[in-house]
Design an enzyme around this catalytic site. Structure first.
Site, PDB file in Angstrom:
ATOM      1  N   PRO A  90     -17.924 -33.765 -21.462  1.00 17.18           N
ATOM      2  CA  PRO A  90     -19.101 -32.912 -21.653  1.00 17.18           C
ATOM      3  C   PRO A  90     -19.601 -32.304 -20.343  1.00 17.18           C
ATOM      4  O   PRO A  90     -20.708 -31.780 -20.295  1.00 17.18           O
ATOM      5  CB  PRO A  90     -20.131 -33.906 -22.193  1.00 17.18           C
ATOM      6  CG  PRO A  90     -19.817 -35.166 -21.441  1.00 17.18           C
ATOM      7  CD  PRO A  90     -18.322 -35.158 -21.186  1.00 17.18           C
TER       8      PRO A  90
ATOM      9  N   GLU B 219     -14.038 -21.474 -18.052  1.00 12.29           N
ATOM     10  CA  GLU B 219     -15.443 -21.189 -17.745  1.00 12.29           C
ATOM     11  C   GLU B 219     -15.772 -21.314 -16.268  1.00 12.29           C
ATOM     12  O   GLU B 219     -16.845 -20.873 -15.847  1.00 12.29           O
ATOM     13  CB  GLU B 219     -16.347 -22.186 -18.469  1.00 12.29           C
ATOM     14  CG  GLU B 219     -16.319 -22.168 -19.956  1.00 12.29           C
ATOM     15  CD  GLU B 219     -17.301 -23.191 -20.490  1.00 12.29           C
ATOM     16  OE1 GLU B 219     -18.413 -22.783 -20.864  1.00 12.29           O
ATOM     17  OE2 GLU B 219     -16.968 -24.388 -20.511  1.00 12.29           O
TER      18      GLU B 219
ATOM     19  N   ARG C 109     -17.572 -30.637 -16.949  1.00 16.23           N
ATOM     20  CA  ARG C 109     -16.975 -29.386 -16.484  1.00 16.23           C
ATOM     21  C   ARG C 109     -15.513 -29.366 -16.898  1.00 16.23           C
ATOM     22  O   ARG C 109     -14.797 -30.358 -16.758  1.00 16.23           O
ATOM     23  CB  ARG C 109     -17.077 -29.233 -14.956  1.00 16.23           C
ATOM     24  CG  ARG C 109     -18.448 -28.783 -14.456  1.00 16.23           C
ATOM     25  CD  ARG C 109     -18.721 -27.330 -14.854  1.00 16.23           C
ATOM     26  NE  ARG C 109     -19.946 -26.811 -14.290  1.00 16.23           N
ATOM     27  CZ  ARG C 109     -21.124 -26.801 -14.907  1.00 16.23           C
ATOM     28  NH1 ARG C 109     -21.245 -27.361 -16.112  1.00 16.23           N
ATOM     29  NH2 ARG C 109     -22.185 -26.259 -14.336  1.00 16.23           N
TER      30      ARG C 109
ATOM     31  N   HIS D 234     -19.561 -25.283 -25.561  1.00 14.44           N
ATOM     32  CA  HIS D 234     -20.543 -25.529 -24.496  1.00 14.44           C
ATOM     33  C   HIS D 234     -21.969 -25.577 -25.069  1.00 14.44           C
ATOM     34  O   HIS D 234     -22.843 -24.800 -24.672  1.00 14.44           O
ATOM     35  CB  HIS D 234     -20.443 -24.465 -23.403  1.00 14.44           C
ATOM     36  CG  HIS D 234     -20.922 -24.973 -22.071  1.00 14.44           C
ATOM     37  ND1 HIS D 234     -20.260 -24.735 -20.905  1.00 14.44           N
ATOM     38  CD2 HIS D 234     -22.005 -25.726 -21.734  1.00 14.44           C
ATOM     39  CE1 HIS D 234     -20.906 -25.301 -19.892  1.00 14.44           C
ATOM     40  NE2 HIS D 234     -21.972 -25.917 -20.381  1.00 14.44           N
ATOM     41  N   ILE D 235     -22.174 -26.506 -25.967  1.00 17.08           N
ATOM     42  CA  ILE D 235     -23.471 -26.643 -26.632  1.00 17.08           C
ATOM     43  C   ILE D 235     -24.208 -27.905 -26.185  1.00 17.08           C
ATOM     44  O   ILE D 235     -25.107 -28.384 -26.866  1.00 17.08           O
ATOM     45  CB  ILE D 235     -23.310 -26.634 -28.165  1.00 17.08           C
ATOM     46  CG1 ILE D 235     -22.365 -27.749 -28.635  1.00 17.08           C
ATOM     47  CG2 ILE D 235     -22.831 -25.273 -28.651  1.00 17.08           C
ATOM     48  CD1 ILE D 235     -22.294 -27.904 -30.149  1.00 17.08           C
ATOM     49  N   GLY D 236     -23.840 -28.430 -25.017  1.00 15.41           N
ATOM     50  CA  GLY D 236     -24.436 -29.675 -24.547  1.00 15.41           C
ATOM     51  C   GLY D 236     -25.945 -29.656 -24.489  1.00 15.41           C
ATOM     52  O   GLY D 236     -26.602 -30.653 -24.783  1.00 15.41           O
ATOM     53  N   SER D 237     -26.516 -28.509 -24.105  1.00 19.71           N
ATOM     54  CA  SER D 237     -27.982 -28.419 -24.025  1.00 19.71           C
ATOM     55  C   SER D 237     -28.569 -27.550 -25.123  1.00 19.71           C
ATOM     56  O   SER D 237     -29.740 -27.169 -25.055  1.00 19.71           O
ATOM     57  CB  SER D 237     -28.391 -27.846 -22.659  1.00 19.71           C
ATOM     58  OG  SER D 237     -27.929 -26.514 -22.511  1.00 19.71           O
TER      59      SER D 237
ATOM     60  N   ASP E 266     -16.610 -30.196 -24.539  1.00 25.19           N
ATOM     61  CA  ASP E 266     -17.615 -29.158 -24.732  1.00 25.19           C
ATOM     62  C   ASP E 266     -17.492 -28.092 -23.649  1.00 25.19           C
ATOM     63  O   ASP E 266     -18.242 -27.115 -23.663  1.00 25.19           O
ATOM     64  CB  ASP E 266     -19.014 -29.797 -24.690  1.00 25.19           C
ATOM     65  CG  ASP E 266     -20.125 -28.828 -25.050  1.00 25.19           C
ATOM     66  OD1 ASP E 266     -19.979 -28.102 -26.062  1.00 25.19           O
ATOM     67  OD2 ASP E 266     -21.144 -28.785 -24.339  1.00 25.19           O
TER      68      ASP E 266
END
Length: 351
Positions: free
Chosen positions: A234, A265, A236, A292-295, A260
């Site tokens: 989760p 990227e 990089r 990339h929905i970690g936050s 994620d």
């Protein structure tokens, strides 16, 4: 009144826009798609402030082309896409959002583990494709109860992941670069990285991307892992070598990979791939991949934006902003000492 200009590179909440518009002439990307680099630069040539996101590469050439720029308010925790040294030399303050991403990222890491180990996505696809005729002896996976979970990196995110694993009665090993006191974490066994990699049933990555951590999980590390282990990333994308991961999955050496984040990227890498390794995309049975929905929690994202916006407003008003990671000459700033991610460096070819 001559109002200074602030550029916001991605679509934001109305509250964020209103805060900035009360203090500056504000230009906001209204679309979900990031601006091309040339468009971003055109908007920023006369800008005083910039709210930056992970999709933006703020390098020395960009800074040189924006002589009026004085603050980059990054709506980020990790800031490897920003050349902080170049900003410092040019008198540009860089601020980050150090802690708001911690809890949602840790929650997603646990979700990735459960989804991967228990074949949740594969089960969902099976029902939608084949229908459901009742229980069958299929999709046997791996649970977390009693498993050995290795965490590489024990900053705020690593700590939050470990805390959320306690109810699963996991044995938690952690490789901690900062050598934190074990007395503060009695439920964690601290160990050298090689031991964590070798003993983990689940290996969770919670490190920043630097020249030293790029492709940390490559062929050599994968060969040292237990057969049947699973990896969760989760943090990089370039912490792993995606081609080597795909090879290890194809060989049956590791049982799964959940991510994620992806190598394509990582703008700090000149040599980054431009797409996700196709074999990972094609292996739906042994991978779980999220965009990339970690936050990506509504209240959290709003607070992240507002924190970055307040930093920009502080600099506009001549006040020292919170959460600065540099201190350009002529500024009186308290620089964050425990910011986990290293500042931007060109890490092409680093291992």
């Amino acid at each position: 009144m001559n109002r200074k200009k602030v550029v916001v590179t991605n679509r934001v909440f109305p509250e964020t826009r209103s805060l900035l518009e009360a203090h500056a002439t504000t230009v906001v990307n209204e679309d979900e798609t990031p601006w091309p680099a040339e468009t971003l630069l055109d908007h920023c040539r006369d800008a005083f402030g910039l709210m930056a996101f992970m999709t933006d590469r703020i390098d020395e050439a960009f800074i040189a082309a924006c002589p009026d720029l004085r603050v980059v308010g990054a709506a980020l925790k990790g800031y490897d896409n920003i050349d902080v040294d170049a900003c410092t030399r040019a008198g540009v303050t860089v601020t980050i959002v150090p802690d708001l991403l911690t809890v949602p990222t840790a929650e997603l890491a646990i979700g990735l583990m459960l989804s991967l180990g228990r074949n949740i996505l594969e089960g969902d696809r099976t029902i939608r494709k084949e229908g459901f005729a009742g229980w069958r002896p299929a999709l046997y996976g791996a649970g977390l109860d009693g498993a050995t979970v290795g965490i590489l990196g024990f900053g705020l995110v690593g700590q939050a992941i470990a805390e959320r694993l306690q109810p699963f009665r996991c044995r938690i090993l952690a490789a901690d670069m900062a050598k934190r006191s074990s007395a503060a974490f009695p439920f964690v066994t601290f160990a050298e990285m090689d031991r964590v990699i070798a003993e983990a049933d689940w290996l969770v990555l919670a490190l920043p991307l630097t020249a030293q951590t790029q492709h940390l999980i490559g062929r050599s590390a994968l060969a040292r892992m237990k057969p049947g282990a699973r990896i969760v990333n989760p943090a990089r994308g370039s912490l792993v070598d995606e081609v080597a991961i795909a090879d290890a999955l194809a060989a049956g050496h590791i049982a799964g990979y959940a991510a994620d984040v992806f190598e394509c990227e990582d703008w700090a890498r000149e040599d980054r791939p431009r797409e996700i390794e196709p074999r990972l995309l094609g292996d739906g049975a042994r991978t779980v991949l999220t965009p990339h929905i970690g936050s990506a929690v509504i209240d959290v994202r709003r607070d992240i934006e507002l924190s970055a916006a307040r930093s920009i407003v502080d600099v506009l008003a001549g006040r020292p902003p919170a959460y600065a990671v540099n201190a350009p000459a002529g500024t009186l700033l308290e620089v964050i000492e425990d910011a986990e991610p290293a500042p931007y460096k060109n890490i092409s070819g680093g291992r």
